[in-house]
Write an enzyme that holds these catalytic residues in place. Structure first.
Site, PDB file in Angstrom:
ATOM      1  N   SER A 176       1.067  -1.612   0.097  1.00  0.00           N
ATOM      2  CA  SER A 176      -0.167  -0.329   0.225  1.00  0.00           C
ATOM      3  C   SER A 176       0.689   1.289  -0.275  1.00  0.00           C
ATOM      4  O   SER A 176       1.783   1.652   1.067  1.00  0.00           O
ATOM      5  CB  SER A 176      -0.811  -0.246   1.623  1.00  0.00           C
ATOM      6  OG  SER A 176      -1.866  -0.634   1.463  1.00  0.00           O
TER       7      SER A 176
ATOM      8  N   HIS B 273      -2.650   0.439  -4.937  1.00  0.00           N
ATOM      9  CA  HIS B 273      -2.370  -0.927  -4.942  1.00  0.00           C
ATOM     10  C   HIS B 273      -2.422  -0.876  -6.161  1.00  0.00           C
ATOM     11  O   HIS B 273      -3.644  -0.514  -7.156  1.00  0.00           O
ATOM     12  CB  HIS B 273      -2.987  -1.908  -5.175  1.00  0.00           C
ATOM     13  CG  HIS B 273      -2.561  -2.185  -3.381  1.00  0.00           C
ATOM     14  ND1 HIS B 273      -1.721  -2.977  -3.317  1.00  0.00           N
ATOM     15  CD2 HIS B 273      -2.575  -2.124  -2.226  1.00  0.00           C
ATOM     16  CE1 HIS B 273      -1.008  -3.426  -2.079  1.00  0.00           C
ATOM     17  NE2 HIS B 273      -2.218  -2.439  -1.145  1.00  0.00           N
TER      18      HIS B 273
ATOM     19  N   HIS C  19      -5.237  -9.271  -1.438  1.00  0.00           N
ATOM     20  CA  HIS C  19      -5.310  -9.286   0.060  1.00  0.00           C
ATOM     21  C   HIS C  19      -6.603 -10.639   0.482  1.00  0.00           C
ATOM     22  O   HIS C  19      -7.305  -9.876  -0.293  1.00  0.00           O
ATOM     23  CB  HIS C  19      -5.698  -7.323   0.656  1.00  0.00           C
ATOM     24  CG  HIS C  19      -4.906  -7.225   0.513  1.00  0.00           C
ATOM     25  ND1 HIS C  19      -4.774  -5.699  -0.659  1.00  0.00           N
ATOM     26  CD2 HIS C  19      -3.801  -6.582   1.030  1.00  0.00           C
ATOM     27  CE1 HIS C  19      -4.077  -5.039  -0.657  1.00  0.00           C
ATOM     28  NE2 HIS C  19      -2.941  -5.028   0.266  1.00  0.00           N
TER      29      HIS C  19
ATOM     30  N   TYR D  53      -8.277  -9.941   2.747  1.00  0.00           N
ATOM     31  CA  TYR D  53      -9.819  -9.326   3.685  1.00  0.00           C
ATOM     32  C   TYR D  53      -9.919  -8.971   2.110  1.00  0.00           C
ATOM     33  O   TYR D  53     -10.969  -8.186   2.340  1.00  0.00           O
ATOM     34  CB  TYR D  53      -9.192  -8.465   4.166  1.00  0.00           C
ATOM     35  CG  TYR D  53      -8.505  -7.662   4.013  1.00  0.00           C
ATOM     36  CD1 TYR D  53      -6.959  -7.237   4.305  1.00  0.00           C
ATOM     37  CD2 TYR D  53      -8.874  -6.681   2.754  1.00  0.00           C
ATOM     38  CE1 TYR D  53      -6.253  -5.514   3.651  1.00  0.00           C
ATOM     39  CE2 TYR D  53      -8.137  -5.589   2.379  1.00  0.00           C
ATOM     40  CZ  TYR D  53      -7.162  -5.212   2.543  1.00  0.00           C
ATOM     41  OH  TYR D  53      -5.997  -3.729   2.192  1.00  0.00           O
ATOM     42  N   GLU D  54      -9.676  -9.242   1.417  1.00  0.00           N
ATOM     43  CA  GLU D  54     -10.461  -8.768   0.286  1.00  0.00           C
ATOM     44  C   GLU D  54     -11.815  -9.670   0.002  1.00  0.00           C
ATOM     45  O   GLU D  54     -12.802  -9.655  -0.574  1.00  0.00           O
ATOM     46  CB  GLU D  54      -9.898  -8.152  -1.208  1.00  0.00           C
ATOM     47  CG  GLU D  54      -8.945  -7.121  -1.273  1.00  0.00           C
ATOM     48  CD  GLU D  54      -8.355  -7.196  -2.462  1.00  0.00           C
ATOM     49  OE1 GLU D  54      -7.690  -7.412  -3.944  1.00  0.00           O
ATOM     50  OE2 GLU D  54      -7.112  -6.916  -1.751  1.00  0.00           O
TER      51      GLU D  54
ATOM     52  N   ALA E  68       3.031  -1.889   3.857  1.00  0.00           N
ATOM     53  CA  ALA E  68       2.258  -0.669   4.666  1.00  0.00           C
ATOM     54  C   ALA E  68       2.310  -1.726   5.864  1.00  0.00           C
ATOM     55  O   ALA E  68       1.671  -2.753   6.019  1.00  0.00           O
ATOM     56  CB  ALA E  68       2.096  -0.293   3.899  1.00  0.00           C
TER      57      ALA E  68
ATOM     58  N   MET F 251      -1.413  -6.505   6.969  1.00  0.00           N
ATOM     59  CA  MET F 251      -2.302  -7.738   6.564  1.00  0.00           C
ATOM     60  C   MET F 251      -1.994  -8.418   5.132  1.00  0.00           C
ATOM     61  O   MET F 251      -2.524  -8.456   4.502  1.00  0.00           O
ATOM     62  CB  MET F 251      -3.811  -6.825   6.687  1.00  0.00           C
ATOM     63  CG  MET F 251      -4.191  -6.161   7.559  1.00  0.00           C
ATOM     64  SD  MET F 251      -5.588  -4.402   7.114  1.00  0.00           S
ATOM     65  CE  MET F 251      -5.571  -3.702   8.387  1.00  0.00           C
ATOM     66  N   SER F 252      -0.898  -8.140   5.108  1.00  0.00           N
ATOM     67  CA  SER F 252      -0.456  -9.314   3.626  1.00  0.00           C
ATOM     68  C   SER F 252       0.721 -10.040   4.096  1.00  0.00           C
ATOM     69  O   SER F 252       0.803 -10.509   5.118  1.00  0.00           O
ATOM     70  CB  SER F 252       0.072  -7.936   2.787  1.00  0.00           C
ATOM     71  OG  SER F 252       1.148  -7.404   2.994  1.00  0.00           O
TER      72      SER F 252
ATOM     73  N   ASN G 299       2.482   3.953  10.403  1.00  0.00           N
ATOM     74  CA  ASN G 299       1.795   4.205  11.548  1.00  0.00           C
ATOM     75  C   ASN G 299       2.563   4.052  12.486  1.00  0.00           C
ATOM     76  O   ASN G 299       2.926   2.652  12.807  1.00  0.00           O
ATOM     77  CB  ASN G 299      -0.178   4.551  11.452  1.00  0.00           C
ATOM     78  CG  ASN G 299       0.596   2.955  11.833  1.00  0.00           C
ATOM     79  OD1 ASN G 299       0.178   2.163  10.169  1.00  0.00           O
ATOM     80  ND2 ASN G 299      -0.245   2.074  12.113  1.00  0.00           N
TER      81      ASN G 299
ATOM     82  N   HIS H 266      -6.844   4.000   6.522  1.00  0.00           N
ATOM     83  CA  HIS H 266      -5.629   4.048   5.970  1.00  0.00           C
ATOM     84  C   HIS H 266      -4.713   4.655   4.798  1.00  0.00           C
ATOM     85  O   HIS H 266      -3.965   4.989   4.401  1.00  0.00           O
ATOM     86  CB  HIS H 266      -6.921   3.079   4.627  1.00  0.00           C
ATOM     87  CG  HIS H 266      -6.251   2.446   3.523  1.00  0.00           C
ATOM     88  ND1 HIS H 266      -4.572   2.043   3.675  1.00  0.00           N
ATOM     89  CD2 HIS H 266      -6.187   2.390   2.125  1.00  0.00           C
ATOM     90  CE1 HIS H 266      -4.052   1.396   2.295  1.00  0.00           C
ATOM     91  NE2 HIS H 266      -5.389   1.473   1.284  1.00  0.00           N
TER      92      HIS H 266
HETATM   93  O1  LIG Z   1      -0.657  -4.121   0.878  1.00  0.00           O
HETATM   94  P1  LIG Z   1       0.249  -3.776   2.346  1.00  0.00           P
HETATM   95  O2  LIG Z   1      -0.130  -4.736   3.875  1.00  0.00           O
HETATM   96  O3  LIG Z   1       1.030  -2.799   2.029  1.00  0.00           O
HETATM   97  O4  LIG Z   1      -0.837  -2.984   2.842  1.00  0.00           O
HETATM   98  C1  LIG Z   1      -1.063  -2.615   4.649  1.00  0.00           C
HETATM   99  C2  LIG Z   1      -2.388  -3.576   4.935  1.00  0.00           C
HETATM  100  C3  LIG Z   1      -3.738  -2.761   4.236  1.00  0.00           C
HETATM  101  O5  LIG Z   1      -3.942  -4.013   2.986  1.00  0.00           O
HETATM  102  C4  LIG Z   1      -3.526  -1.482   4.547  1.00  0.00           C
HETATM  103  C5  LIG Z   1      -4.229  -0.764   5.888  1.00  0.00           C
HETATM  104  O6  LIG Z   1      -4.032   0.686   5.960  1.00  0.00           O
HETATM  105  O7  LIG Z   1      -2.217  -1.663   4.375  1.00  0.00           O
HETATM  106  N1  LIG Z   2      -3.047  -4.863  10.500  1.00  0.00           N
HETATM  107  C1  LIG Z   2      -2.937  -3.334  10.693  1.00  0.00           C
HETATM  108  N2  LIG Z   2      -1.818  -3.402   9.122  1.00  0.00           N
HETATM  109  C2  LIG Z   2      -1.440  -2.059   8.977  1.00  0.00           C
HETATM  110  N3  LIG Z   2      -0.853  -1.377   7.427  1.00  0.00           N
HETATM  111  C3  LIG Z   2      -0.327   0.325   8.101  1.00  0.00           C
HETATM  112  N4  LIG Z   2      -0.727  -0.097   9.191  1.00  0.00           N
HETATM  113  C4  LIG Z   2      -1.358  -0.860   9.775  1.00  0.00           C
HETATM  114  C5  LIG Z   2      -1.702  -1.678  11.264  1.00  0.00           C
HETATM  115  O1  LIG Z   2      -1.462  -0.703  12.265  1.00  0.00           O
HETATM  116  N5  LIG Z   2      -2.249  -2.580  11.478  1.00  0.00           N
END
Ligand SMILES: O=P(O)(O)O[C@@H]1C[C@H](O)[C@@H](CO)O1
Ligand SMILES: Nc1nc2[nH]cnc2c(=O)[nH]1
Length: 268
Positions: free
Chosen positions: A36, A68, A90, A92-93, A120, A207-208, A231, A243
């Site tokens: 992301s 993305h 992802h 979660y999609e 991210a 989350m990836s 963050n 996000h």
């Molecule tokens: O695709 P990534 O893992 O870089 O993105 C992170 C996880 C979520 O998709 C998103 C949440 O803000 O950031």
């Molecule tokens: N699960 C999770 N994914 C993120 N992607 C970017 N920041 C975060 C976070 O604080 N938690």
């Protein structure tokens, strides 16, 4: 392989064949999965390439998560190392796991022996700051699933190549390492969950990445993971998470991160 296992592999091979045709490159060397907000880094890695919309490739879904990109870029970098730069799907999609790792399997079928997974992430470890890149040294797969089906007992020691982490530190000695916890999402964590994750050894939360890394290792690829702390994790600042904050932090660091990744793929 069983029928179930064969379909994803056959789909990856047909996607790789389509990529070879569309890009004119019979083989590619290194894949980079852009997390992301990482897409702006792609231009630092290599601008003049061939873009192929993922919707035109077998088995890919158009991305729905802001930050993305919707295409795969094939670009030559350094001494003719041909790169594939792609986005991600992802868990979660709401898609099955084989969809989440289709890009990784396609990159392996396209000849890539090395994959760079960027993401991210929320910073858990004391002292991390927003905008900080962190080398992933290991992961906690908290998705309760695997991209592998059947008796495919894959070794995951040194999953995040210590050799490539050494290469990265040769580029920037200040780079820190961290353990990445991969959760299902799409919700962010509660402060209590962040305290739990810290207790069990997580430095980063996202989350990836974890399922992609396992699939890449199973396909024989050398894996390098790089998180961008976009963050501080929930509860550490008293501020809510969103996000857009993640994307903005990624955008601000993209140029610098792109330069690091370009140097890494040249030396990998
Ligand atoms: O695709 P990534 O893992 O870089 O993105 C992170 C996880 C979520 O998709 C998103 C949440 O803000 O950031
Ligand atoms: N699960 C999770 N994914 C993120 N992607 C970017 N920041 C975060 C976070 O604080 N938690």
């Amino acid at each position: 392989m069983t029928g179930t296992q064969q379909e994803p592999q056959i789909l990856a091979q047909s996607a790789a064949a389509a990529l070879a045709e569309r890009t004119g490159s019979e083989t590619h060397d290194i894949a980079v999965v852009l997390g992301s907000g990482w897409k702006p880094a792609a231009d630092e890695i290599g601008q003049d390439g061939i873009e192929v919309p993922v919707a035109e490739l077998p088995g890919f879904l158009a991305p729905v998560v802001a930050g993305h990109g919707g295409s795969i870029r094939s670009v030559e970098v350094g001494d003719k190392r041909v790169l594939l730069m792609l986005g991600r799907t992802h868990r979660y999609e709401g898609h099955p796991v084989h969809q989440v790792v289709h890009g990784v399997r396609t990159a392996a079928a396209a000849g890539c022996r090395t994959i760079v997974l960027t993401n991210a992430a929320g910073g858990i470890r004391e002292g991390y700051w927003v905008g900080q890149p962190v080398l992933i040294s290991d992961h906690l797969n908290l998705t309760a699933t695997s991209p592998l089906v059947g008796a495919e007992f894959v070794d995951l020691t040194d999953l995040y190549s210590s050799r490539l982490r050494d290469v990265a530190r040769g580029i920037d000695a200040s780079l820190q390492e961290g353990v990445y916890a991969g959760l299902p999402g799409p919700h962010f964590e509660t402060p209590a969950e962040i305290r739990m994750l810290r207790t069990i050894g997580a430095d980063l939360v996202g989350m990836s990445t974890v399922l992609e890394a396992i699939a890449a290792r199973a396909a024989g690829m050398e894996v390098f993971g790089l998180s961008m702390v976009t963050n501080l994790a929930a509860g550490l600042t008293g501020q809510p998470l969103n996000h857009l904050e993640v994307l903005e932090a990624g955008r601000q660091a993209a140029t610098e991160m792109g330069k690091l990744l370009r140097e890494l793929v040249v030396r990998a």
